[in-house]
Scaffold this motif. Sequence first.
Motif, PDB file in Angstrom:
ATOM      1  N   ILE A  20       1.146  -1.467   0.019  1.00  0.00           N
ATOM      2  CA  ILE A  20      -0.574   0.386   0.431  1.00  0.00           C
ATOM      3  C   ILE A  20       0.196   1.680  -0.635  1.00  0.00           C
ATOM      4  O   ILE A  20       0.646   2.378  -1.047  1.00  0.00           O
ATOM      5  N   SER A 142       3.866  -4.557  -6.466  1.00  0.00           N
ATOM      6  CA  SER A 142       3.211  -3.153  -5.900  1.00  0.00           C
ATOM      7  C   SER A 142       3.674  -2.425  -6.697  1.00  0.00           C
ATOM      8  O   SER A 142       3.354  -1.163  -7.070  1.00  0.00           O
ATOM      9  N   SER A 146       2.328   0.441  -9.556  1.00  0.00           N
ATOM     10  CA  SER A 146       2.093   2.143  -9.171  1.00  0.00           C
ATOM     11  C   SER A 146       2.683   2.879 -10.166  1.00  0.00           C
ATOM     12  O   SER A 146       2.610   4.171 -10.491  1.00  0.00           O
TER      13      SER A 146
END
Length: 229
Positions: A20, A142, A146
Amino acid sequence: MSISSKDMREVLLCAAPVMIGYLSIGIPCGILESAIGLRPWMIFMVSLLFYSGAGQFMAANMFMAGSPLASIIMSISFVNTRQMLYSAALAPHTKRANKLITLLFASTVTDESFGINLEHFTDNPSWTPQKATLVNVLCQTSWIASNMIGCLVGNVISIPMNLASFVMTAIFVCLLCTQRIDKRAVVVSIVSMAGVFGCKCLGLTGPAILLGALLGVCSGVLYDKVMGE
């Protein structure tokens, strides 16, 4: 690499905070890389093969500043020498692992995944190189995603670089807060932070993190010898 659904859930819980966090860092990184003229496929390859948040930000900024290619390469290589410390700390935990797993694991270690895996190797007897490698791969996935988002929507979303720098710092703070806190950890943390701050005050911005980490490690070793722990 065989791993059960239970192990997968454990790995996901460990990797999720970093994944995240990478979204908030990777998007502005992709925007910055797009701004210097890198095409989407180039950004994908850089994120896949280079995979260094600090290095990718540094390369883009130095390129925009007109720095010579040799200077960019040397600066990034110096900053990433901290990987040698990570290798020394993690190597004892991967001695019995398959060579392919070891290679993949070593190729995907970053600051955040290093902190997660070292803690679990130390405190969790069931933590294996396979789980550690999967944490690394999930984090890298991730990061790549991103960066690609940042590249594709760079003309629409404007994110201040100062905010991205704060988010990167915040990840390190979160990782520190989740560590087992004892007197030695406090000493290492204080010495490391003082070392980084001192280096930056002296104008040694590039090697500040590396030198601060080295001072922190040395202080921890010295603490153990003096206190007999």
